[in-house]
Enzyme design. Structure first.
Site, PDB file in Angstrom:
ATOM      1  N   GLY A 125       0.859  -1.187   0.000  1.00 20.18           N
ATOM      2  CA  GLY A 125       0.000   0.000   0.000  1.00 20.18           C
ATOM      3  C   GLY A 125       0.885   1.223   0.000  1.00 20.18           C
TER       4      GLY A 125
ATOM      5  N   GLY B 182       0.633   4.260  -0.491  1.00 23.73           N
ATOM      6  CA  GLY B 182      -0.064   5.544  -0.421  1.00 23.73           C
ATOM      7  C   GLY B 182       0.516   6.412   0.684  1.00 23.73           C
ATOM      8  N   ALA B 183      -0.318   7.291   1.238  1.00 24.82           N
ATOM      9  CA  ALA B 183       0.165   8.267   2.217  1.00 24.82           C
ATOM     10  C   ALA B 183       0.735   7.581   3.460  1.00 24.82           C
ATOM     11  CB  ALA B 183      -0.971   9.215   2.590  1.00 24.82           C
TER      12      ALA B 183
ATOM     13  N   ASN C  52      -7.988   2.789   8.960  1.00 25.40           N
ATOM     14  CA  ASN C  52      -9.128   3.271   9.738  1.00 25.40           C
ATOM     15  C   ASN C  52     -10.292   2.306   9.567  1.00 25.40           C
ATOM     16  OD1 ASN C  52      -8.006   5.539  10.859  1.00 25.40           O
ATOM     17  ND2 ASN C  52      -8.789   6.953   9.319  1.00 25.40           N
TER      18      ASN C  52
ATOM     19  N   LYS D 206     -10.934   4.699  18.247  1.00 32.10           N
ATOM     20  CA  LYS D 206     -10.641   5.429  16.998  1.00 32.10           C
ATOM     21  C   LYS D 206     -11.860   5.376  16.077  1.00 32.10           C
ATOM     22  CE  LYS D 206      -8.022   7.733  14.113  1.00 32.10           C
ATOM     23  NZ  LYS D 206      -7.280   7.240  12.996  1.00 32.10           N
TER      24      LYS D 206
ATOM     25  N   ASN E 267     -13.046  19.874  10.259  1.00 32.46           N
ATOM     26  CA  ASN E 267     -13.348  19.159  11.512  1.00 32.46           C
ATOM     27  C   ASN E 267     -13.812  20.093  12.622  1.00 32.46           C
ATOM     28  OD1 ASN E 267     -12.332  17.128   9.958  1.00 32.46           O
ATOM     29  ND2 ASN E 267     -10.681  16.536  11.349  1.00 32.46           N
TER      30      ASN E 267
ATOM     31  N   SER F 245     -10.491  12.668   6.082  1.00 31.00           N
ATOM     32  CA  SER F 245     -10.181  11.811   4.923  1.00 31.00           C
ATOM     33  C   SER F 245     -11.448  11.516   4.119  1.00 31.00           C
ATOM     34  CB  SER F 245      -9.516  10.520   5.384  1.00 31.00           C
ATOM     35  OG  SER F 245     -10.337   9.843   6.298  1.00 31.00           O
TER      36      SER F 245
HETATM   37  N1  NDP Z   1      -3.541   9.675   5.104  1.00 28.70           N
HETATM   38  C1  NDP Z   1      -3.594   9.864   6.424  1.00 28.70           C
HETATM   39  O1  NDP Z   1      -3.143  10.904   6.935  1.00 28.70           O
HETATM   40  C2  NDP Z   1      -4.192   8.820   7.331  1.00 28.70           C
HETATM   41  C3  NDP Z   1      -4.784   7.678   6.816  1.00 28.70           C
HETATM   42  N2  NDP Z   1      -5.258   6.727   7.689  1.00 28.70           N
HETATM   43  C4  NDP Z   1      -5.854   5.498   7.202  1.00 28.70           C
HETATM   44  O2  NDP Z   1      -4.822   4.689   6.632  1.00 28.70           O
HETATM   45  C5  NDP Z   1      -5.339   3.897   5.550  1.00 28.70           C
HETATM   46  C6  NDP Z   1      -4.535   4.185   4.289  1.00 28.70           C
HETATM   47  O3  NDP Z   1      -4.815   5.548   3.953  1.00 28.70           O
HETATM   48  P1  NDP Z   1      -3.949   6.367   2.899  1.00 28.70           P
HETATM   49  O4  NDP Z   1      -2.542   5.955   2.959  1.00 28.70           O
HETATM   50  O5  NDP Z   1      -4.295   7.794   3.110  1.00 28.70           O
HETATM   51  O6  NDP Z   1      -4.605   5.856   1.546  1.00 28.70           O
HETATM   52  P2  NDP Z   1      -3.992   5.902   0.076  1.00 28.70           P
HETATM   53  O7  NDP Z   1      -5.119   5.764  -0.870  1.00 28.70           O
HETATM   54  O8  NDP Z   1      -3.078   7.084  -0.036  1.00 28.70           O
HETATM   55  O9  NDP Z   1      -3.084   4.607   0.039  1.00 28.70           O
HETATM   56  C7  NDP Z   1      -3.541   3.323  -0.236  1.00 28.70           C
HETATM   57  C8  NDP Z   1      -2.527   2.695  -1.155  1.00 28.70           C
HETATM   58  O10 NDP Z   1      -2.845   1.331  -1.316  1.00 28.70           O
HETATM   59  C9  NDP Z   1      -2.628   1.002  -2.668  1.00 28.70           C
HETATM   60  N3  NDP Z   1      -3.415  -0.171  -3.021  1.00 28.70           N
HETATM   61  C10 NDP Z   1      -4.755  -0.272  -3.166  1.00 28.70           C
HETATM   62  N4  NDP Z   1      -5.109  -1.519  -3.510  1.00 28.70           N
HETATM   63  C11 NDP Z   1      -3.951  -2.221  -3.609  1.00 28.70           C
HETATM   64  C12 NDP Z   1      -3.659  -3.557  -3.971  1.00 28.70           C
HETATM   65  N5  NDP Z   1      -4.618  -4.418  -4.331  1.00 28.70           N
HETATM   66  N6  NDP Z   1      -2.364  -3.950  -3.946  1.00 28.70           N
HETATM   67  C13 NDP Z   1      -1.374  -3.083  -3.628  1.00 28.70           C
HETATM   68  N7  NDP Z   1      -1.594  -1.787  -3.301  1.00 28.70           N
HETATM   69  C14 NDP Z   1      -2.872  -1.371  -3.297  1.00 28.70           C
HETATM   70  C15 NDP Z   1      -3.077   2.232  -3.424  1.00 28.70           C
HETATM   71  O11 NDP Z   1      -2.534   2.193  -4.725  1.00 28.70           O
HETATM   72  P3  NDP Z   1      -2.911   3.305  -5.836  1.00 28.70           P
HETATM   73  O12 NDP Z   1      -2.099   4.521  -5.436  1.00 28.70           O
HETATM   74  O13 NDP Z   1      -2.477   2.657  -7.088  1.00 28.70           O
HETATM   75  O14 NDP Z   1      -4.399   3.514  -5.719  1.00 28.70           O
HETATM   76  C16 NDP Z   1      -2.509   3.330  -2.555  1.00 28.70           C
HETATM   77  O15 NDP Z   1      -1.185   3.628  -2.919  1.00 28.70           O
HETATM   78  C17 NDP Z   1      -6.809   4.290   5.451  1.00 28.70           C
HETATM   79  O16 NDP Z   1      -7.580   3.397   6.203  1.00 28.70           O
HETATM   80  C18 NDP Z   1      -6.859   5.672   6.071  1.00 28.70           C
HETATM   81  O17 NDP Z   1      -8.146   5.996   6.582  1.00 28.70           O
HETATM   82  C19 NDP Z   1      -5.149   6.860   9.050  1.00 28.70           C
HETATM   83  C20 NDP Z   1      -4.581   7.979   9.587  1.00 28.70           C
HETATM   84  C21 NDP Z   1      -4.083   9.066   8.778  1.00 28.70           C
HETATM   85  C1  KPL Z   2      -8.931  11.968  13.078  1.00 26.66           C
HETATM   86  C2  KPL Z   2      -9.459  12.329  11.695  1.00 26.66           C
HETATM   87  C3  KPL Z   2     -10.926  12.621  11.765  1.00 26.66           C
HETATM   88  C4  KPL Z   2      -8.680  13.556  11.331  1.00 26.66           C
HETATM   89  O1  KPL Z   2      -9.175  14.247  10.234  1.00 26.66           O
HETATM   90  C5  KPL Z   2      -9.221  11.171  10.760  1.00 26.66           C
HETATM   91  O2  KPL Z   2      -8.752  10.136  11.166  1.00 26.66           O
HETATM   92  C6  KPL Z   2      -9.628  11.213   9.335  1.00 26.66           C
HETATM   93  O3  KPL Z   2      -9.774  12.276   8.750  1.00 26.66           O
HETATM   94  O4  KPL Z   2      -9.805  10.104   8.788  1.00 26.66           O
END
Ligand code: NDP
Ligand code: KPL
Length: 330
Positions: free
Chosen positions: A13, A15-16, A132, A212, A230, A282
């Site tokens: 994953g 992502g962020a 989350n 959470k 928020n 988010s």
């Molecule tokens: N961002 C934040 O600040 C915070 C996020 N969270 C939680 O963390 C979790 C992740 O969030 P976030 O990082 O923001 O999400 P993102 O969408 O940025 O990241 C998810 C990543 O997973 C990849 N992905 C999806 N499906 C697959 C797969 N089948 N195989 C491999 N990789 C895959 C996506 O690829 P692609 O880029 O190609 O779509 C993407 O890069 C969520 O539950 C979010 O609510 C919790 C706290 C803070």
């Molecule tokens: C804590 C909070 C509500 C912060 O924005 C969050 O986890 C989200 O946006 O998914």
């Protein structure tokens, strides 16, 4: 070269959150692999802007699996060939050498991301879900095949400025705790806790995840539906909905053996509203960008558990329906 650093840590994953954890591990001298959708380590450099505004670049290419050196920070040239991974797809050789797989996809992506990979992972590979919402671990447990599972939650914030450029937007507590199967190896546990600022190990992770969940169940859908930051949820007009969502959540949690106190949860929700006042949640961002949201793993999880246990969840159902309607806009 840090010969003590555990090898075989991979993140699925990119992502962020995945990039944030990868940078934090790298800054602590660990060299994780960041896996793409084809389960191959991504070889391009990833840029990072810390909370202090410091900029660094890292490659998360899997060469750490062979112990072939590491760079704790600074710029590393791109194009480094991964010696640990060959071929493509889940058959790739390096997959079998993963000792800890940190899964940082969204809640609704967990099973699609993991199911093709699971049969190729070693039986000793430990899994850590960091997302989350709740629910994916229940779907995953029957497929673990003897592997250990840890769950986690983070209140750190991260924003992808572009595919390979990440900005940390907030610090906060990260909690991990054992969920199923064999426990995580002590050196992996110690590595995580020392690399991720503000992280702790908790004896009971599910109550922490429910707390959470309570925060997300109140803040995320309301900010997305009303298009507000928020902090605006502190207004009187949202008070009765927040109270109803929490009251239902406490009853549903009880069916799972989780005892929560409504007043404490409410105080926590309002504290997060205050601390993250300027945030766009988010879910609001997902709705604004017309992306699928995590509503089914947040309020939707409460509604489905409520249905199973004959607990009425009308306040949560209204929010789920409203978010689904927003998701279906063309
Ligand atoms: N961002 C934040 O600040 C915070 C996020 N969270 C939680 O963390 C979790 C992740 O969030 P976030 O990082 O923001 O999400 P993102 O969408 O940025 O990241 C998810 C990543 O997973 C990849 N992905 C999806 N499906 C697959 C797969 N089948 N195989 C491999 N990789 C895959 C996506 O690829 P692609 O880029 O190609 O779509 C993407 O890069 C969520 O539950 C979010 O609510 C919790 C706290 C803070
Ligand atoms: C804590 C909070 C509500 C912060 O924005 C969050 O986890 C989200 O946006 O998914």
């Amino acid at each position: 070269m840090n010969t003590e650093a555990p090898k075989g840590i991979a993140i699925l994953g990119a992502g962020a959150v995945g990039q944030l954890i990868a940078h934090q591990l790298a800054h602590a001298g660990i060299r994780p692999s960041l896996l793409g959708r084809d389960y191959q380590p991504l070889t391009e450099p990833f840029g990072f802007i810390s909370l202090a505004g410091e900029e660094t670049q890292q490659c998360f290419d899997g060469s750490g699996f062979q112990g072939s050196g590491f760079q704790s920070s600074g710029v590393q040239s791109s194009g480094v060939q991964s010696s640990g991974f060959q071929g493509s797809g889940p058959e790739a050789a390096g997959v079998a050498s993963i000792r800890l797989l940190i899964v940082t996809v969204k809640a609704y992506q967990v099973m699609d991301a993991l199911l093709p990979l699971l049969p190729r992972l070693s039986r000793d590979c430990h899994l850590l879900l960091l997302h989350n919402g709740l629910g994916p671990h229940e779907a995953l447990i029957p497929h673990l095949d003897g592997r250990g599972l840890t769950l986690g939650t983070t209140s750190q914030g991260a924003l992808r400025l572009s595919k390979h450029q990440l900005k940390q937007t907030g610090s906060g507590l990260t909690q991990f705790g054992h969920c199923a199967g064999p426990a995580m190896a002590p050196e992996l546990k110690a590595t995580l806790l020392s690399a991720i600022p503000g992280s702790e190990w908790v004896e009971a992770i599910l109550p922490a995840l429910w707390q959470k969940l309570a925060v997300n169940a109140c803040i995320n859908p309301l900010t997305a539906i009303h298009g507000v930051c928020n902090g605006e949820l502190a207004a009187d007009e949202f008070q009765s909905t927040i109270a109803a969502v929490l009251s239902e959540l406490v009853k549903v949690a009880k069916t799972q053996g989780i005892e929560l106190q409504e007043e404490r949860l409410s105080a926590r929700v309002y504290e997060v509203i205050r601390l993250t006042a300027a945030n766009r949640s988010s879910m609001r961002q997902d709705v604004d960008h017309r992306r699928k949201t995590e509503i089914d793993a947040i309020n939707g999880y409460l509604v489905s558990l409520g249905n199973r246990h004959n607990i009425a969840t009308p306040a949560n159902k209204v929010l789920v329906d409203a978010i689904h309607a927003l998701e279906q806009r063309v």
